[in-house]
Design an enzyme around this catalytic site. Sequence first.
Site, short mmCIF file in Angstrom:
data_model
loop_
_atom_site.label_atom_id
_atom_site.label_comp_id
_atom_site.label_asym_id
_atom_site.label_seq_id
_atom_site.Cartn_x
_atom_site.Cartn_y
_atom_site.Cartn_z
N HIS A 122 -0.64 5.55 0.33
CA HIS A 122 0.30 6.40 1.05
C HIS A 122 0.82 7.52 0.15
O HIS A 122 1.09 7.30 -1.03
CB HIS A 122 1.49 5.59 1.56
CG HIS A 122 1.19 4.80 2.80
ND1 HIS A 122 0.91 5.38 4.01
CD2 HIS A 122 1.15 3.45 3.00
CE1 HIS A 122 0.71 4.43 4.92
NE2 HIS A 122 0.84 3.25 4.34
N CYS A 136 -2.81 11.22 2.03
CA CYS A 136 -2.59 12.18 3.11
C CYS A 136 -2.03 13.50 2.59
O CYS A 136 -1.39 13.56 1.54
CB CYS A 136 -1.63 11.60 4.15
SG CYS A 136 -2.32 10.24 5.10
N ARG A 139 -6.51 15.42 4.04
CA ARG A 139 -6.55 14.44 2.97
C ARG A 139 -6.67 15.15 1.63
O ARG A 139 -7.30 16.22 1.53
CB ARG A 139 -7.75 13.50 3.13
CG ARG A 139 -7.71 12.64 4.37
CD ARG A 139 -6.64 11.57 4.29
NE ARG A 139 -6.66 10.69 5.46
CZ ARG A 139 -5.95 10.91 6.55
NH1 ARG A 139 -5.16 11.98 6.63
NH2 ARG A 139 -6.01 10.08 7.58
#
Length: 227
Positions: A126, A195, A204
């Site tokens: 993340h 991300c 990305r």
Amino acid sequence: MTVRLVVRTLSELCITVGALIVLFVVYVLYWTGVQADSATAGQLDTLQQEWVGRPVETPGAPRAAPAPAPYTDGRGFAVMYVPRLGKDWEWPVLEGTKARTLKKGLGHYAGTARLGGTGNFAVAGHRRTHGDPFRDFPRLRRGDAVVLTDGTTWFTYRVDRSPYRTVPTDTAVIDPVPRKSGFDGPGRYLTLTTCDPEWGSSHRLVAWAHLDATQPVTAGRPQALDG
């Protein structure tokens, strides 16, 4: 009277919606981090307990190469350190990239190479929420160390270029030899993905690295972590 009732109802509705928005922001910014801290600490403790008493390689001593155990979905098998992202940056690596797995740490793309193996060892994390492991991902630069251990061996990878931006459908970034990585043939590679933008997921960011060195844990910490 009717107008007053409508105004009062709308006011109460706005207050309720506002409260829900505040609670959601608190959940995203704070509570997911608290949950991630607990889950990550649990994963690190579990790995350390599993590694205690495990036979390790003695420098210079010949050893048989046992067949590696397959990675188990949702379970941790390594710990990653990236000095560029912080002196105390330490995250467990688990098998798989399901949402529930990435709440506990970084996730290894199933089907990509094993840690230290020939091919592309690909890992996702993340950017924000759930501990923000890759919050500072754009800071990565060529030559930066990415160090991992599986409890018996240290693996030091070196980043080959600044992060590359692409779209989520560009799955070729985790190919055994990613075509845009600059690698010109088979090797022992690492791919990190997260991300972009920081609070979105329309794109990305990708960083590619190659295996630079290995050493048994009995030889001490790699210089890349101490320098």
